[in-house]
Design an enzyme around this catalytic site. Structure first.
Site, PDB file in Angstrom:
ATOM      1  N   GLY A  66       0.989  -1.258   0.088  1.00 52.70           N
ATOM      2  CA  GLY A  66      -0.248   0.104  -0.007  1.00 52.70           C
ATOM      3  C   GLY A  66       0.755   1.266   0.063  1.00 52.70           C
ATOM      4  N   ASN A 146      -8.211   3.620   8.258  1.00 58.60           N
ATOM      5  CA  ASN A 146      -7.682   2.331   9.066  1.00 58.60           C
ATOM      6  C   ASN A 146      -7.826   2.514  10.340  1.00 58.60           C
ATOM      7  OD1 ASN A 146      -6.095   4.695   8.154  1.00 58.60           O
ATOM      8  ND2 ASN A 146      -4.616   3.975   9.877  1.00 58.60           N
ATOM      9  N   GLN A 174      -7.483  -0.604   3.324  1.00 55.83           N
ATOM     10  CA  GLN A 174      -8.599  -1.407   4.526  1.00 55.83           C
ATOM     11  C   GLN A 174      -9.897  -1.824   3.963  1.00 55.83           C
ATOM     12  OE1 GLN A 174      -7.812  -2.039   7.681  1.00 55.83           O
ATOM     13  NE2 GLN A 174      -5.638  -0.905   7.773  1.00 55.83           N
ATOM     14  N   SER A 194      -3.199  -3.787  -0.820  1.00 53.60           N
ATOM     15  CA  SER A 194      -2.181  -4.285  -0.093  1.00 53.60           C
ATOM     16  C   SER A 194      -2.684  -5.796   0.382  1.00 53.60           C
ATOM     17  CB  SER A 194      -1.508  -3.598   1.217  1.00 53.60           C
ATOM     18  OG  SER A 194      -0.512  -4.370   1.731  1.00 53.60           O
ATOM     19  N   GLY A 195      -2.019  -6.759   0.047  1.00 52.03           N
ATOM     20  CA  GLY A 195      -2.441  -8.160  -0.171  1.00 52.03           C
ATOM     21  C   GLY A 195      -2.419  -8.574   1.606  1.00 52.03           C
ATOM     22  N   HIS A 196      -1.731  -8.101   2.340  1.00 50.92           N
ATOM     23  CA  HIS A 196      -1.631  -8.776   3.877  1.00 50.92           C
ATOM     24  C   HIS A 196      -2.783  -8.300   4.776  1.00 50.92           C
ATOM     25  CE1 HIS A 196      -0.005  -5.322   6.578  1.00 50.92           C
ATOM     26  NE2 HIS A 196       0.042  -4.919   5.387  1.00 50.92           N
ATOM     27  N   THR A 232      12.377  -7.249 -10.798  1.00 47.57           N
ATOM     28  CA  THR A 232      11.979  -8.558 -10.782  1.00 47.57           C
ATOM     29  C   THR A 232      10.724  -8.916 -10.126  1.00 47.57           C
ATOM     30  OG1 THR A 232      14.069  -9.484 -11.315  1.00 47.57           O
ATOM     31  CG2 THR A 232      12.582 -11.180 -10.836  1.00 47.57           C
ATOM     32  N   CYS A 319       1.288   1.193  11.883  1.00 48.92           N
ATOM     33  CA  CYS A 319       2.400   1.772  11.014  1.00 48.92           C
ATOM     34  C   CYS A 319       2.960   2.973  11.910  1.00 48.92           C
ATOM     35  CB  CYS A 319       2.041   2.520   9.659  1.00 48.92           C
ATOM     36  SG  CYS A 319       1.675   1.018   8.592  1.00 48.92           S
TER      37      CYS A 319
END
Length: 385
Positions: A66, A146, A174, A194-196, A232, A319
């Protein structure tokens, strides 16, 4: 009880990722077979993200999360369009990935308007409209907060931006898996995720960029991500993100139904504590979010005592957990300075149960009372010793 900070990776997601850590290890930029297998896996994941957002596959770009997506969206638009103007509009309750990026841009000669919010943390579309200037090039308003879970009127704000021919970015980190999203219907030009946050892997995210958007490249180097984001690709994580968003978006309705029941039980129980206040909108909020302020206590002490009982929660954004500054979100909502430090954020996830909620409801009142008894600020009527 801190699923807004991060979530465990689902078993199905891990299973999908594993082959790309071992036998299917090829570099997707290579022209031989195992490289092509990795490239195909990325394409497949890209389609899953696009389907979840209602976008085209070639409008999805994979990032490290994110923060990178927010930085790319805001800086990329700012520098690519500075000949048109140098004015950006955002809100005072954005994640620091947006706020600190905007502050950095102010040092580069851009001007930023930070819109206020009401007591529930909602941005007024009318305030957005009033803030627009001839040199406004970007509006960035998060989809859901959030800390307090408030869901913003993004579709309405996006419409205002579209009518004014201004790019509109939303931080949806979120919201994925909790709020159905259609980027076209919601008039969104750029969207960060964001994936997590939805049971995918950490260190992998995406940025939706609507076709035709004038935006600078953020990372320079190789030709990955259609020459827009060098480096990559993290194939296993991208595969995992694709599977996670597929599962999360398919289960929104069922998941929200369960989460709303748990949230209702949690809020009802916590508000029985004297001088406890719910932060954020009572209904226009994420189904998994509870944010309560308790007067006469310090949130940090509450967290430590909860931790000792095996209950993991937060006072706000993970964060910003090492900062002693009061929550900028609660401050913007008008929570008085003397009680803003007494906040507790509980964010539910798929693995939480009624038993978890009951355990919290047993622990929190006891700890709050213990802390109030220790505090010299607690009035006599709220002490038990």
């Amino acid at each position: 009880m801190d699923n807004s900070a991060t979530t465990p990776v689902r078993k199905e997601v891990v299973e999908e990722m594993l082959p790309y850590m071992t036998e299917n290890f090829g570099n997707p930029s290579s022209i031989y077979e195992i490289g092509k297998i990795s490239k195909h896996a990325i394409d497949k994941a890209r389609k899953k993200v696009a389907d979840a957002l209602g976008s085209e596959e070639n409008e999805i770009y994979f990032t490290s999360g994110g923060t990178e997506s927010d930085n790319w969206a805001i800086k990329g638009i700012a520098f690519a369009n500075r000949s048109k103007g140098k004015h950006i509009i955002t809100s005072s309750i954005e994640h620091h990935a947006v706020l600190h990026t905007c502050a950095w841009l102010e040092g580069q000669g851009f001007e930023v308007t930070y819109l206020p919010v009401d007591k529930y943390g909602i941005v007024s579309p009318e305030e957005v409209k009033k803030a627009i200037r001839d040199d406004t090039i970007l509006i960035s308003i998060m989809l859901a907060n959030n800390e307090i879970g408030t869901i913003q009127p993004v579709e309405e704000i996006g419409k205002i931006a579209k009518e004014s021919r201004i790019y509109f970015h939303t931080d949806a980190v979120q919201a994925i898996g909790h709020v159905p999203i259609d980027v076209n219907k919601m008039n969104i030009d750029l969207l960060s995720l964001s994936g997590h946050k939805f049971e995918g892997p950490k260190g992998c995210g995406a940025l939706y960029i609507q076709k035709g958007t004038k935006i600078d490249t953020f990372l320079h180097g190789g030709a990955q991500e259609r020459k827009r984001r060098a480096g990559t690709e993290n194939v296993p994580a991208i595969v995992g993100l694709g599977k996670a968003i597929e599962l999360a978006t398919a289960e929104i309705e069922e998941s929200n139904k369960t989460l709303l029941e748990l949230r209702g039980r949690l809020v009802k129980g916590l508000l029985k504590i004297p001088k406890a206040h719910l932060n954020g909108h009572p209904t226009k909020r994420l189904a998994n979010n509870v944010n309560i302020t308790f007067e006469y206590i310090e949130g940090e002490s509450l967290l430590l005592l909860l931790n000792a009982k095996g209950i993991f929660a937060s006072t706000g954004s993970a964060c910003n957990s090492f900062s002693l500054e009061p929550s900028h979100v609660l401050t913007a909502c008008g929570v008085p300075h003397e009680i803003v430090h007494g906040s507790l954020r509980l964010s539910l996830g798929r693995m939480n149960s009624e038993q978890d909620v009951d355990r919290v409801l047993e622990a929190v009142p006891e700890i709050v009372q213990k802390l109030r008894n220790m505090s010299p600020l607690t009035p006599k009527e709220y002490r038990t010793s």
